[in-house]
Scaffold this motif. Sequence first.
Motif, short mmCIF file in Angstrom:
data_model
loop_
_atom_site.label_atom_id
_atom_site.label_comp_id
_atom_site.label_asym_id
_atom_site.label_seq_id
_atom_site.Cartn_x
_atom_site.Cartn_y
_atom_site.Cartn_z
N ASP A 1 -9.77 9.42 0.14
CA ASP A 1 -9.80 8.02 -0.27
C ASP A 1 -11.25 7.57 -0.16
N ARG B 1 -9.95 3.40 -5.25
CA ARG B 1 -9.18 2.21 -5.58
C ARG B 1 -10.09 0.98 -5.55
N GLU C 1 2.34 1.74 -3.46
CA GLU C 1 1.33 2.18 -4.43
C GLU C 1 0.96 3.64 -4.20
N MET C 2 0.86 4.04 -2.94
CA MET C 2 0.54 5.43 -2.64
C MET C 2 1.68 6.38 -3.03
N TYR D 1 -4.61 2.29 2.68
CA TYR D 1 -4.20 3.25 1.65
C TYR D 1 -4.36 4.68 2.15
N ALA E 1 0.84 -1.21 0.00
CA ALA E 1 0.00 0.00 0.00
C ALA E 1 0.87 1.25 0.00
#
Length: 206
Positions: free
Chosen positions: A49, A119, A31-32, A57, A28
């Motif tokens: 989010d 997401r 990806e962030m 995330y 996570a």
Amino acid sequence: MYRKRLLAAIAICAAFAGAFLRSANADAADEMKRLSALMEWKPGTIVADIGAGDGRYAFAAAQLVGGSGKVFATEIDPEKLASLRSEVAKRRLANVLILESKEADTNLPAACCDAIFLRRVYHHLTKPTEFDAALLRSLKPGGRLAIIDFPARSGLDPVEGVPANRGGHGIPQKVVIDELTSAGLQWVKTVNDWPADDYCVLFAKK
């Protein structure tokens, strides 16, 4: 003897669970970091989010925007909301705000966000037209929206109540782009090599 074996088995399971959680949190965070670069976050950026789930995330995003920034983490499920609030309190995250979203509304304040991301959430929207209007309203002028999702995949149960043009569990990129540009957002770019065979479509508010 049985008790010792049982305790050993529990310890092994706990170790595997801990390792899995650390790996998931690391994924996570990575990806962030990539999303942050794509959306040009910086300290002080206000991010949302949408459909935050377990919060990993959102919490990773909160580290990237720093104490001067803010992350809205929204959820529609009451149990997930309670868990998110508990985790935020446990971690003492002053820059994360939990909000209950609705089927057709983000429940975010108007013009509150520099960046919003969904997401693997967009293909679950049962009222995308109304929700897209809420996303647009929640963005500041020049703000950015990222949709991370995947095309329909075999072996997954269909999502109840979504439009038929999703083609199954997932959503084609073209549908995402068509719907959000119709809502008034400007398509910026599509990234096809996103983690876990997902894609990421980036939009901006004109």
